[in-house]
Design a protein around this motif. Sequence first.
Motif, PDB file in Angstrom:
ATOM      1  N   THR A  39       0.849  -1.193   0.000  1.00  0.00           N
ATOM      2  CA  THR A  39       0.000   0.000   0.000  1.00  0.00           C
ATOM      3  C   THR A  39       0.885   1.245   0.000  1.00  0.00           C
ATOM      4  O   THR A  39       1.863   1.324   0.748  1.00  0.00           O
ATOM      5  CB  THR A  39      -0.920   0.028   1.232  1.00  0.00           C
ATOM      6  OG1 THR A  39      -1.799  -1.104   1.174  1.00  0.00           O
ATOM      7  CG2 THR A  39      -1.757   1.300   1.241  1.00  0.00           C
ATOM      8  N   ASP A  74       0.699   5.509   0.167  1.00  0.00           N
ATOM      9  CA  ASP A  74      -0.095   6.698   0.465  1.00  0.00           C
ATOM     10  C   ASP A  74       0.582   7.912  -0.165  1.00  0.00           C
ATOM     11  O   ASP A  74       1.790   8.125   0.023  1.00  0.00           O
ATOM     12  CB  ASP A  74      -0.229   6.900   1.976  1.00  0.00           C
ATOM     13  CG  ASP A  74      -0.988   5.772   2.661  1.00  0.00           C
ATOM     14  OD1 ASP A  74      -2.031   5.359   2.125  1.00  0.00           O
ATOM     15  OD2 ASP A  74      -0.533   5.304   3.726  1.00  0.00           O
ATOM     16  N   THR A  75      -0.192   8.720  -0.899  1.00  0.00           N
ATOM     17  CA  THR A  75       0.382   9.861  -1.591  1.00  0.00           C
ATOM     18  C   THR A  75      -0.656  10.969  -1.721  1.00  0.00           C
ATOM     19  O   THR A  75      -1.859  10.740  -1.498  1.00  0.00           O
ATOM     20  CB  THR A  75       0.910   9.445  -2.980  1.00  0.00           C
ATOM     21  OG1 THR A  75       1.633  10.519  -3.568  1.00  0.00           O
ATOM     22  CG2 THR A  75      -0.232   9.045  -3.897  1.00  0.00           C
ATOM     23  N   ASP A  76      -0.208  12.159  -2.082  1.00  0.00           N
ATOM     24  CA  ASP A  76      -1.150  13.254  -2.345  1.00  0.00           C
ATOM     25  C   ASP A  76      -1.855  13.032  -3.672  1.00  0.00           C
ATOM     26  O   ASP A  76      -3.081  13.120  -3.774  1.00  0.00           O
ATOM     27  CB  ASP A  76      -0.406  14.599  -2.399  1.00  0.00           C
ATOM     28  CG  ASP A  76       0.169  15.018  -1.066  1.00  0.00           C
ATOM     29  OD1 ASP A  76      -0.424  14.672  -0.031  1.00  0.00           O
ATOM     30  OD2 ASP A  76       1.215  15.693  -1.063  1.00  0.00           O
ATOM     31  N   LYS A  81     -10.536   7.852  -4.544  1.00  0.00           N
ATOM     32  CA  LYS A  81      -9.477   7.937  -3.537  1.00  0.00           C
ATOM     33  C   LYS A  81      -8.210   7.189  -3.940  1.00  0.00           C
ATOM     34  O   LYS A  81      -7.461   6.707  -3.096  1.00  0.00           O
ATOM     35  CB  LYS A  81      -9.991   7.412  -2.202  1.00  0.00           C
ATOM     36  CG  LYS A  81     -11.145   8.249  -1.627  1.00  0.00           C
ATOM     37  CD  LYS A  81     -11.560   7.766  -0.244  1.00  0.00           C
ATOM     38  CE  LYS A  81     -12.649   8.651   0.342  1.00  0.00           C
ATOM     39  NZ  LYS A  81     -13.051   8.223   1.716  1.00  0.00           N
ATOM     40  N   ASN A 105      -3.300   4.842  -2.351  1.00  0.00           N
ATOM     41  CA  ASN A 105      -4.251   5.791  -1.758  1.00  0.00           C
ATOM     42  C   ASN A 105      -3.811   7.207  -2.114  1.00  0.00           C
ATOM     43  O   ASN A 105      -2.662   7.587  -1.864  1.00  0.00           O
ATOM     44  CB  ASN A 105      -4.276   5.644  -0.239  1.00  0.00           C
ATOM     45  CG  ASN A 105      -4.826   4.304   0.212  1.00  0.00           C
ATOM     46  OD1 ASN A 105      -5.840   3.836  -0.307  1.00  0.00           O
ATOM     47  ND2 ASN A 105      -4.165   3.668   1.168  1.00  0.00           N
ATOM     48  N   LYS A 134      -5.166  11.512  -2.484  1.00  0.00           N
ATOM     49  CA  LYS A 134      -6.178  12.533  -2.259  1.00  0.00           C
ATOM     50  C   LYS A 134      -6.840  12.959  -3.576  1.00  0.00           C
ATOM     51  O   LYS A 134      -8.005  13.370  -3.593  1.00  0.00           O
ATOM     52  CB  LYS A 134      -5.548  13.745  -1.572  1.00  0.00           C
ATOM     53  CG  LYS A 134      -4.962  13.438  -0.196  1.00  0.00           C
ATOM     54  CD  LYS A 134      -4.209  14.631   0.357  1.00  0.00           C
ATOM     55  CE  LYS A 134      -3.544  14.307   1.694  1.00  0.00           C
ATOM     56  NZ  LYS A 134      -2.725  15.446   2.191  1.00  0.00           N
TER      57      LYS A 134
END
Length: 601
Positions: A130, A132-134, A294, A308, A310
């Motif tokens: 996984t 996570d990023t902007d 998302k 993921n 934004k």
Amino acid sequence: MSLKNGQYKVIAEVYQGEKLPLIVNVENGKVAGIKSEEKLADTNLNKAVIDTFSHEISRTQSLNVDAVSGASYSSKGILVAVKKAVVDAGGSTDDNEISTANVEHYDATTRTNVNDYSNWREKPQKIVKTIDTDLVIVGSGIAGLAAAVQAGELGLNTVVLEKNSFVAGNGGGVEGIFGINTKMQQAAGIHTEPEKIIAKEMQLVQYRVDGSFWVDLVNNSSANIDWLIKNGVKLTKVDDYAGICQFPTFHWFKDGVAVSGYVPYMKKKADEYGVKFLLNTPAYSVIYEDNKVKGVYAKTTEGFIKVNAKATIFATGGVGHNAKLIAKQGWQTKNLKFLSMPSNTGDGYQMAMSVGAKDMLQESPEFMDNYIQALPTNRLTKMAPETMIAGGGPVIWVNQNGRRIANENITSYNMLYQHMPIKATRNTYVVFNKKIWDQFAKIALLKKPDPDEILANAVKKNRGNSLYEENSIEALAKDVGIPEDTLVKTVSDYNDFCHEGRDREFNKEKADLVPIEDGPYYIGRLDNSNLVGLGGIGENNKFEVIDENFNTIPGLYAAGADSTMQYRSVYTITLGGSACAHSVNSGRHAVMNAKKYMQNL
């Protein structure tokens, strides 16, 4: 391997049966390199495979190499040819089969269901990682790279997913970009009034678009070019693209191709900003929760990953290599020849449709040319009789009933008009004689290969039952199964128009009214070759994806060929480079607007 030194010539059969002559060089008993006998553009997918295999096989002296992602057909064909060269040099190829690790996931067209795109929202059963990023950008062509650099400039943590093993996508072959009142134009003494360009484009699309998209594109074009130059992009000159463009607004990339003047500099700048590129990593499905996008799931050689984000930008290059989606637009695809990157399978479009995006595909243009299967085709040689004869001019186009269907010289107004009449017929044929063929050969200044030999071989082999030579018009009609009396009358009437100097049906220009009176006569079936699709996903001026009621789908943006809202049905190439300009503009501004969206989360 211990091989006999020398240069071994072999033929690789690559995508759609194309024959590619190769030279495998053996030095000091080892494979020292592989190259094409033909000059290939830097953007040619076969060149990417050859360069990759040449490096890997020379380095490892093994034929156990991975296929180049996105080029499974070329990889297999080229490796088979290299194996033959190794055998000819006295070597063995036992147990050195090509790895399919990067091939299996690539045929996204098998997941296409034009009646239900819900599978593009499904969650994989097992996630191995996984992230996570902007921001996640799907695709790294002209638009994806512009978005990546803009995101880096704005300080956004950004991941770019690219299904190929290299960046550029279909955009690598783009020759230049549109711009108005730029510093280069000012230096060249060129001045054009923006409102005249906007008005002309609105006229060409029959006022069927929201003109504010054109206003934004035109008014942003100069600033976008300044921004590109600031980031290292190399532009060499500005002109009207040899008269094809109605205005001198075409800014040429270095060496006349984006892979030289745009791609390396934008990739370098994105790397400097810390943008993370994941190659060989196609997006598999979109993450849609709480009525918001998302991020995406993607597939790697190790398994599925979850990204993921934004905000998400689709810049996947359109639908140009997906027959099912092209058929949805109303095109016949039985004999469709693909010229686009195999990676352009409409992934972004299908993911957007799965979350309820406005469907603009049926009104989006395809970048198509006509071709005759029996004749050779060469993307790098537009000025050749075999390509010119299919494009129109002093010939006749007839439908399955033997009737003329259009002014055959419409390509003089827009080279992409040539494919439009075909959409309205079951079959379209071009009728010409040897004199017209010779006329095209003279224009092309073609001496090698011999034009007469090209035509004779094409008729003899008659690939696809698509080209016939006869001594009478009646015999041509019999060959393709159209009414003899109708075709005879059509040709007779046309010849009368030519002698009168007046086309009483379609008002073709007098210079292209050439009678077809002396044999031998030829008839060829016109089919389409498709380079790229432009558009499909509905969006607003902020490049936010919208639904059928024009409401935004939060968190989702579209850029480049996925999103062109300013065209309808045909690309208005008379404003040359506008698609590239749109790709840069939409890539940049999608990021700018995405950042504003993130700030309100």
